[in-house]
Design a protein around this motif. Structure first.
Motif, mmCIF file in Angstrom:
data_model
loop_
_atom_site.group_PDB
_atom_site.id
_atom_site.type_symbol
_atom_site.label_atom_id
_atom_site.label_comp_id
_atom_site.label_asym_id
_atom_site.label_seq_id
_atom_site.Cartn_x
_atom_site.Cartn_y
_atom_site.Cartn_z
ATOM 1 N N ALA A 3 0.814 -1.212 0.000
ATOM 2 C CA ALA A 3 0.000 0.000 0.000
ATOM 3 C C ALA A 3 0.845 1.259 0.000
ATOM 4 N N THR A 4 1.934 1.238 0.739
ATOM 5 C CA THR A 4 2.723 2.459 0.836
ATOM 6 C C THR A 4 3.731 2.606 -0.285
ATOM 7 N N PHE A 63 -4.374 2.079 -6.156
ATOM 8 C CA PHE A 63 -5.251 3.173 -6.574
ATOM 9 C C PHE A 63 -6.632 3.040 -5.932
ATOM 10 N N ILE A 64 -7.172 1.831 -5.960
ATOM 11 C CA ILE A 64 -8.494 1.598 -5.362
ATOM 12 C C ILE A 64 -8.446 1.876 -3.866
ATOM 13 N N GLY A 65 -7.385 1.452 -3.214
ATOM 14 C CA GLY A 65 -7.243 1.722 -1.784
ATOM 15 C C GLY A 65 -7.170 3.209 -1.485
ATOM 16 N N MET A 66 -6.401 3.931 -2.294
ATOM 17 C CA MET A 66 -6.280 5.380 -2.093
ATOM 18 C C MET A 66 -7.602 6.088 -2.336
ATOM 19 N N SER A 67 -8.412 5.553 -3.218
ATOM 20 C CA SER A 67 -9.693 6.199 -3.520
ATOM 21 C C SER A 67 -10.674 6.124 -2.361
ATOM 22 N N ALA A 68 -10.369 5.309 -1.362
ATOM 23 C CA ALA A 68 -11.246 5.226 -0.192
ATOM 24 C C ALA A 68 -11.078 6.422 0.742
ATOM 25 N N HIS A 69 -10.002 7.160 0.579
ATOM 26 C CA HIS A 69 -9.773 8.331 1.423
ATOM 27 C C HIS A 69 -10.877 9.357 1.159
ATOM 28 N N PRO A 70 -11.422 9.945 2.215
ATOM 29 C CA PRO A 70 -12.519 10.910 2.032
ATOM 30 C C PRO A 70 -12.206 12.038 1.057
ATOM 31 N N ASP A 71 -10.953 12.470 1.010
ATOM 32 C CA ASP A 71 -10.596 13.555 0.096
ATOM 33 C C ASP A 71 -10.477 13.096 -1.354
ATOM 34 N N MET A 72 -10.489 11.793 -1.576
ATOM 35 C CA MET A 72 -10.336 11.249 -2.930
ATOM 36 C C MET A 72 -11.614 10.606 -3.463
#
Length: 146
Positions: free
Chosen positions: A16-17, A52-61
């Protein structure tokens, strides 16, 4: 938390990182090489897709994508399949040695290496490259260099 759970957690965090938090030793290097040699370009792109899918879970994304729960589930299953194959078949001995000699951080480094390869493959696409350089038309560097 047992050793297998800790190992899988390290794999997920490392994937992830996409960064390395440890200096790679010989066992980590061997694991990195094995992972790189035993993943296809498509699998590395699938890894990048999962990130990318994981990052899209962030509220700002969240408002920047239309990723569904089904998309997330599919990506999780795909990643689990790849990691399972790598850890139990292709790179089993390298993974075991890396864990014994260099600990869970070796998994972060090794998976960061294939994440880096995935990013290189994505960045080599002309559309992606153009997208990442498009901001330059708005730069005003004259005040900075005068």
């Amino acid at each position: 938390m047992n050793k297998i759970t800790k190992t899988l957690l390290a794999i997920i965090i490392g994937s992830a990182t996409l960064t390395s938090s440890a200096i790679a030793g010989p066992a980590t290097e061997a694991l990195s090489t094995c992972l790189s040699d035993n993943t296809t370009g498509k699998e590395r792109k699938d890894l990048a897709k999962w990130v990318f899918i994981g990052m899209s879970a962030h509220p700002d994304m969240q408002d920047l994508s239309n990723i569904t729960d089904a998309n997330r589930e599919e990506a999780d299953r795909m990643l689990a399949s790849i990691v399972t194959r790598l850890m139990t078949e292709n790179c089993r001995s390298q993974a075991k040695l890396a864990m014994e000699k260099e600990g869970a951080a070796s998994f972060q480094s090794a998976f960061a290496a294939i994440g880096k390869l995935a990013m290189q493959e994505l960045m080599s696409n002309p559309k992606v490259n153009s997208s990442f350089t498009n901001y330059s038309k708005y730069l005003d560097i004259n005040p900075a260099i005068q």
